[in-house]
Design a protein around this motif. Structure first.
Motif, PDB file in Angstrom:
ATOM      1  N   ARG A  71      -4.948  11.444  11.696  1.00 49.79           N
ATOM      2  CA  ARG A  71      -5.451  10.256  11.012  1.00 49.79           C
ATOM      3  C   ARG A  71      -5.150  10.311   9.519  1.00 49.79           C
ATOM      4  O   ARG A  71      -5.222   9.328   8.828  1.00 49.79           O
ATOM      5  N   MET A  72      -4.888  11.493   9.011  1.00 47.15           N
ATOM      6  CA  MET A  72      -4.553  11.621   7.606  1.00 47.15           C
ATOM      7  C   MET A  72      -3.446  12.663   7.496  1.00 47.15           C
ATOM      8  O   MET A  72      -3.345  13.568   8.305  1.00 47.15           O
ATOM      9  N   PHE A  73      -2.623  12.489   6.516  1.00 46.45           N
ATOM     10  CA  PHE A  73      -1.506  13.405   6.372  1.00 46.45           C
ATOM     11  C   PHE A  73      -1.794  14.483   5.332  1.00 46.45           C
ATOM     12  O   PHE A  73      -0.966  15.346   5.087  1.00 46.45           O
ATOM     13  N   GLY A  74      -2.921  14.398   4.711  1.00 49.86           N
ATOM     14  CA  GLY A  74      -3.320  15.351   3.694  1.00 49.86           C
ATOM     15  C   GLY A  74      -4.484  14.758   2.943  1.00 49.86           C
ATOM     16  O   GLY A  74      -5.128  13.820   3.418  1.00 49.86           O
ATOM     17  N   THR A  75      -4.733  15.287   1.777  1.00 53.92           N
ATOM     18  CA  THR A  75      -5.877  14.778   1.020  1.00 53.92           C
ATOM     19  C   THR A  75      -5.466  13.784  -0.045  1.00 53.92           C
ATOM     20  O   THR A  75      -6.300  13.315  -0.804  1.00 53.92           O
ATOM     21  N   THR A  76      -4.191  13.445  -0.107  1.00 56.99           N
ATOM     22  CA  THR A  76      -3.721  12.660  -1.246  1.00 56.99           C
ATOM     23  C   THR A  76      -3.537  11.191  -0.945  1.00 56.99           C
ATOM     24  O   THR A  76      -3.065  10.428  -1.793  1.00 56.99           O
ATOM     25  N   MET A  77      -3.874  10.758   0.245  1.00 55.62           N
ATOM     26  CA  MET A  77      -3.886   9.335   0.587  1.00 55.62           C
ATOM     27  C   MET A  77      -2.489   8.721   0.707  1.00 55.62           C
ATOM     28  O   MET A  77      -2.351   7.507   0.623  1.00 55.62           O
TER      29      MET A  77
ATOM     30  N   HIS B  50       0.840  -1.182   0.000  1.00 57.04           N
ATOM     31  CA  HIS B  50       0.000   0.000   0.000  1.00 57.04           C
ATOM     32  C   HIS B  50       0.876   1.233   0.000  1.00 57.04           C
ATOM     33  O   HIS B  50       1.423   1.609   1.023  1.00 57.04           O
ATOM     34  N   LEU B  51       1.035   1.809  -1.146  1.00 59.31           N
ATOM     35  CA  LEU B  51       1.726   3.092  -1.232  1.00 59.31           C
ATOM     36  C   LEU B  51       0.993   3.903  -2.288  1.00 59.31           C
ATOM     37  O   LEU B  51       1.000   3.562  -3.463  1.00 59.31           O
ATOM     38  N   GLY B  52       0.342   4.945  -1.848  1.00 56.89           N
ATOM     39  CA  GLY B  52      -0.432   5.751  -2.779  1.00 56.89           C
ATOM     40  C   GLY B  52      -1.553   4.943  -3.381  1.00 56.89           C
ATOM     41  O   GLY B  52      -2.436   4.472  -2.678  1.00 56.89           O
ATOM     42  N   GLY B  53      -1.508   4.767  -4.693  1.00 55.79           N
ATOM     43  CA  GLY B  53      -2.618   4.134  -5.379  1.00 55.79           C
ATOM     44  C   GLY B  53      -2.681   2.630  -5.251  1.00 55.79           C
ATOM     45  O   GLY B  53      -3.658   2.009  -5.647  1.00 55.79           O
ATOM     46  N   VAL B  54      -1.651   2.015  -4.722  1.00 56.32           N
ATOM     47  CA  VAL B  54      -1.619   0.553  -4.636  1.00 56.32           C
ATOM     48  C   VAL B  54      -2.259   0.110  -3.339  1.00 56.32           C
ATOM     49  O   VAL B  54      -2.011   0.681  -2.285  1.00 56.32           O
ATOM     50  N   ASN B  55      -3.071  -0.919  -3.411  1.00 56.20           N
ATOM     51  CA  ASN B  55      -3.758  -1.402  -2.211  1.00 56.20           C
ATOM     52  C   ASN B  55      -4.114  -2.863  -2.427  1.00 56.20           C
ATOM     53  O   ASN B  55      -5.220  -3.194  -2.822  1.00 56.20           O
ATOM     54  N   GLU B  56      -3.151  -3.755  -2.188  1.00 49.17           N
ATOM     55  CA  GLU B  56      -3.368  -5.158  -2.522  1.00 49.17           C
ATOM     56  C   GLU B  56      -2.516  -6.047  -1.613  1.00 49.17           C
ATOM     57  O   GLU B  56      -1.554  -5.586  -1.008  1.00 49.17           O
TER      58      GLU B  56
END
Lengths: 277, 745
Positions: free
Chosen positions: B447-453, B213-219
């Motif tokens: 909980r979030m570091f910004g809006t970019t996930m 999971h880094l940015g757009g990857v989520n697997e």
């Protein structure tokens, strides 16, 4: 119970949406509603997560309602969703702070879980006040302690200390366990007294905390517990703690514990013996 | 593979006289006297493949002898082990190589965590191994050399909290091992996300699932690591080579060949397709199909053994169901498997709505004919993880790769950074490799570091690439790091989209920057130029000190012309976390805000997001680089992000499309996370050269904004200021950094 409402312009959700939105995709208000209807905690969590970055005005009330669900896991994911929307979070935090002050026990519980869920360090004074209210249930106190544990903030120590003297054993145990999780925490002096608590789970939690925190002065009490406590989990945790403390004076007690009748204890005692100075 | 129709499989369900139920000793269970099986009370939680804390009392380990539907069931554990074991739930287990003991992860009550227990099959005694009683230890597995490998939410770094995954907020599990006598516990390096479901390969390596999971990857993909928890390497599922989103509970069929469950990450009760994964080129000898020839992700392939089962999160159909686990009984091209299978819609939402639970039972699966033959089913239990109760050969014990000379730090690097299958670099254009530490909000941060996930980032050093293309760096052990090839302007040329970590004393030197996986690369760091110039990337700096000071973040002249290369590197290494309010906003103030103040006009383009159905303006915004909180129409309250962040980060274009909204006006994406070189704002600024020493050479041939603005209201950004903006973008365009954490105040 009165459901919270969020009178929000759709623009709220837009602003909170992301520049290139990556993970957390594919959700919608309809899917959240379906998940809620299913009653499945897993489904609700999954669908709320999927709207992480979605501009979704219709989601707001649905997720707001979840903040008052009876299941902690559901309240937690709902708070996480708000944490991803700073503008909404400001408004909801304000309402939750009011609930901490004036709400009934359930509202206090929900508010504490929310403030912990969004990691609102600024709410710690309000959580402290709520912990000191006389009319707060054990469930609510557990939530307040849980919020401090999530935030891992030393400013919450007074809450934990207060919790350790609570009349409810669950609150005492949770407060002791949370003590270890606070960043920068040094020592476990407030926990030591709980080694003699009347509740076995409180003693067990206290034992693992004083061991993990290196509270050397507790070794004498632990040596008594490891050989004589009626509860095998307490004896086990005491053995583990003595290993962590590493005091050579604990050798006799640990040696005796290697012959404990419970399979929970013997290996802990044997390994602890190898850790003594 | 033949695609059997549903009805054929359904009919097979009623065929009791299957292979496993016959007396034919030549069948796949012909040489098996008994099975060992786990039974857990049925449930409808833990649907996420990385969940491990589900607890319902009443689990038991049983023996089925002979391994047929009418075999005798004998409880092995734990109702006979003592009063303290009566409320036990068991998550997973493994059988020792000599089949004389079992290690399992068990939880005694709601007030307890999962621990590790050894069951002596000869006398029935149960002993808990001495793990931290406040942490969960799950998915144990015997290793050769009298060790047990596990995953746990205990943390290897003293005093640091364990990572929480961004999704499901679970405390992540990482690898560890312990001697079978309970001594010598050690924890491996950790990643930002979970590592789960380990199993042992015949070459002694460990295969497991890693949540990538880094940015757009989520697997959830399959990775290898050595049994000493070093030398992690991708195995299957990455870079578009996979079959589904996630793979779990992999088990070796034969060298280079694994059976795994392929499914979505959540809502499927950790159940899905039976997938036959082949990591190299396949060959068959004596009826054994193996795939260990030139194993690499580039050569990997897979075959679905259950083609009708959904590989995503869709509810499975009646008679199709989903598979929870599989144990290979042979290595034929179409292997026979012991499987756990549940009928019907194995999907948490549908099950919840119906008020029922999936019921997994044990079957013998004939993958050639796609037929299941029932062995054991209990309507109240999940009957899972069946395997023959028999001895097996232990793989060789691998020697440890830990180098004491590294003094507890890790060594990472590449032989030649230009050797890459993912990006073509121009010769000489890579100045260095930026090393970034990753972290989540476990430390009480936002909980979030910004809006970019993107996860939290901290720049811990820039290792210079030598003339032979090599680079090396000492990094802190046990932390996730992320790498970017960087040019002389400090901009990322290429971003490697994966977190890696190394143990203390581990060397992890690759051939290149994701070199050709099908090519043989000789890794000999001693031959490189970088071996004689190893960068220290905060390798001895404690976590709490891996931050930038406010003074350095606010110093416009941190880098100045005339600095030596070493002075320049030393200076830029001080720019650790790019907290927007400390590193970026002060730069905009005064330098940019004279013109870009939100006043509509050429300097501040405006746009609206409109709902075309209702013709209402959902959101209106004008470019604005001030710190003004963005006010929401309706005046319910201020947005907590400043206008500058909204201006640069923009809005979620996918969401705009998804909701069929329209953007009218002049909307641009000014910054692309992790790609400063491709970001409009950086191209507009046209930064000057930073490395090896600052010069006035600009990055792009276009006119710099300081020139085309005519010198009105726009003093040139200093190199330090430009670099801060570059870093902010290349760090994922987060708003928050560790420098904002309350724990650092």
């Amino acid at each position: 119970m009165t459901m919270k409402t969020m009178k929000l312009a759709a623009a709220f959700a837009v602003l909170c949406a992301a520049s290139p939105a990556f993970a957390g995709k594919g959700g919608s208000a309809g899917l959240i509603a379906d998940a809620i209807h299913s009653g499945s905690t897993d489904a609700i969590i999954a669908e709320v997560e999927r709207t992480e970055a979605l501009m979704c005005p219709d989601c707001v009330q649905l997720v707001t309602n979840l903040l008052e669900d009876n299941r902690y896991a559901v309240r937690e994911v709902a708070a996480w969703w708000f944490a991803k929307r700073p503008g909404l979070n400001v408004l909801m935090t304000s309402q939750m702070l009011d609930d901490l002050k004036f709400g009934d026990a359930v509202h206090v519980r929900n508010a504490a879980d929310y403030l912990g869920g969004v990691v609102s360090h600024a709410s710690i004074p309000a959580l402290t006040d709520a912990m000191n209210r006389g009319n707060v249930s054990a469930d609510a106190k557990l939530a307040i302690v849980r919020a401090i544990r999530v935030m891992t903030n030393k400013a919450g120590n007074p809450i934990l200390v207060k919790g350790m003297s609570d009349g409810d054993a669950g609150v005492r145990a949770a407060s002791a366990a949370a003590w270890r999780e606070i960043q920068g925490q040094v020592g476990a002096v407030p926990v030591v007294g709980l080694l003699n608590d009347g509740d076995a789970n409180v003693r067990a939690q206290a034992a693992q905390v004083v061991g993990a925190m290196g509270e050397v002065n507790a070794h004498g009490t632990l040596e008594v517990l490891v050989v004589s406590d009626a509860d095998p989990v307490v004896r086990r945790n005491a053995a583990w703690a003595l290993g962590q403390l590493g005091q050579s004076a604990s050798r006799a007690a640990l040696s005796a514990a290697t012959l404990d009748k419970s399979g929970l204890v013997r290996n802990y005692a044997k390994v602890a013996l190898t850790q003594l100075h | 593979v033949k695609h059997a129709k549903n009805i054929a499989i359904g009919a097979a369900l009623f065929t009791l006289a299957g292979i496993g139920c016959s007396d034919d000793s030549s069948g796949p269970l012909g040489n098996v006297d008994a099975l060992i099986i786990l039974q857990r009370p049925k449930r409808n939680d833990g649907g996420d493949i990385f969940q491990y804390t589900s607890y319902i009392p009443g689990a038991r380990l049983i023996k089925l002898e002979p391994p047929t539907a009418d075999g005798k069931i004998t409880e092995l554990c734990c109702s006979n082990a003592g009063a303290e074991f009566q409320q036990m739930d068991i998550m997973a287990y493994d059988l020792s190589f000599d089949a004389k003991s079992v290690v399992f992860s068990g939880r005694l009550s709601t007030q307890q965590s999962f621990g590790l227990f050894l069951l002596n099959l000869e006398d029935g005694s149960v002993t808990q191994l001495a793990t931290d009683p406040a942490r969960d230890f799950v998915s144990p597995m015997f290793l050769p050399g009298d060790k047990i490998l596990f995953v746990a939410n205990a943390v290897v770094e003293n005093g640091a909290p364990q990572f929480q995954d961004e999704y499901e907020r679970g405390t992540t599990t990482q690898v560890g091992r312990i001697n079978v006598d309970g001594t010598g516990i050690e924890l491996g390096a950790r990643n930002l996300s979970h590592r789960a479901h380990p199993s042992l390969a015949s070459d002694g390596r460990v295969m497991m699932t890693e949540w990538r999971h880094l940015g757009g990857v989520n697997e959830g993909d399959l990775i290898f690591m050595n049994s000493d928890m070093t030398s992690q390497r991708e195995a299957y599922g990455r870079e578009g080579t996979g079959f589904s989103n996630s793979y779990l509970k992999a088990r070796e069929i034969s060298p280079g060949r694994f059976i795994t469950i392929a499914t979505a990450r959540d809502r499927t009760l950790q159940a899905g397709v039976l997938l036959d994964v082949r990591l190299g080129f396949a060959s068959t000898s004596d009826g054994v199909l193996r795939a260990d020839d030139q194993m690499s992700e580039a050569h990997a392939s897979s075959v679905s053994l259950t083609p009708d089962v959904p590989s995503d999160r869709e509810p499975s159909a009646n008679t199709i169901g989903r598979y929870y686990d599989a144990f290979p009984l042979n290595a034929k091209e179409h292997p026979d498997l012991l499987v756990s299978w549940a009928d019907g819609p194995v999907e948490s939402g549908v099950l919840g709505e119906a008020g029922v639970d999936a019921v997994f039972g044990v079957y013998l699966y004939d993958s050639e004919h796609q037929q299941r033959h029932p062995i054991l089913l209990d309507q109240d239990m999940w009957t899972v993880f069946a395997r023959p109760l028999q001895a097996r050969t232990a793989p060789p014990v691998a020697s440890s790769a830990i180098d004491p000379k590294l003094a507890g730090t890790g060594l990472i690097g590449s032989m030649n950074v230009y050797d890459s299958t993912l990006h073509t670099f121009n010769p000489g254009e890579v100045f260095g490799v930026r090393i970034m530490e990753g972290f989540s909000s476990e430390g009480g941060g936002p909980r979030m570091f910004g809006t970019t996930m993107f996860e939290g980032h901290a720049n811990i050093g820039l290792a210079r690439v030598q003339t032979d293309g090599s680079w090396m760096a000492n990094v802190p052990a046990n932390i996730p790091v992320h790498l970017q090839a960087v040019d002389v302007y400090g901009m990322s040329l290429f971003n490697e989209p994966v977190w890696i970590s190394v143990r203390g004393g581990e060397s992890r030197v690759c051939g290149g920057c994701h070199e050709d996986r099908a090519k043989t690369t000789v890794i000999d760091p001693g031959l490189t130029m970088a071996f004689h110039d190893i960068k220290s990337a905060m390798s001895a700096t404690p976590r709490q000190q891996r931050i930038a000071t406010d003074v350095d973040l606010g110093n416009a002249n941190l880098i100045t012309t005339g600095m030596t290369p070493q002075q320049t590197l030393d200076a830029t290494d001080k720019l650790v976390g790019m907290a927007w309010d400390k590193a970026v906003q002060p730069m905009f103030n005064g330098r940019c805000t004279g013109c870009h103040d939100g006043t509509p006009g050429p300097a501040n383009p405006s746009y609206q997001i409109v709902d075309p159905v209702t013709n209402t303006v959902v959101f209106a915004f004008t470019f604005n680089l001030t710190a003004t909180p963005v006010m929401i129409p309706g005046t319910e309250g201020p947005q907590t992000y400043p206008a500058s962040y909204v201006s640069i980060a923009g809005v979620d274009m996918e969401a705009v499309e998804r909701l069929h909204l329209m953007i009218t006006g002049d909307y641009k994406t000014y910054a692309e996370p992790m790609n400063s070189r491709g970001s409009l704002i950086i191209q507009k600024i046209n930064p000057m050269q930073v490395y090896p020493a600052p010069t006035t050479q600009r990055a792009f041939t276009t006119t710099a904004h300081s020139v085309d603005a005519g010198g009105v209201g726009y003093p040139e950004l200093t190199q330090a200021e430009s670099l801060r903006l570059i870093l902010a973008i290349d760090n994922g365009l987060n708003y928050y950094a560790r420098e904002n954490s309350a724990q650092h105040d």
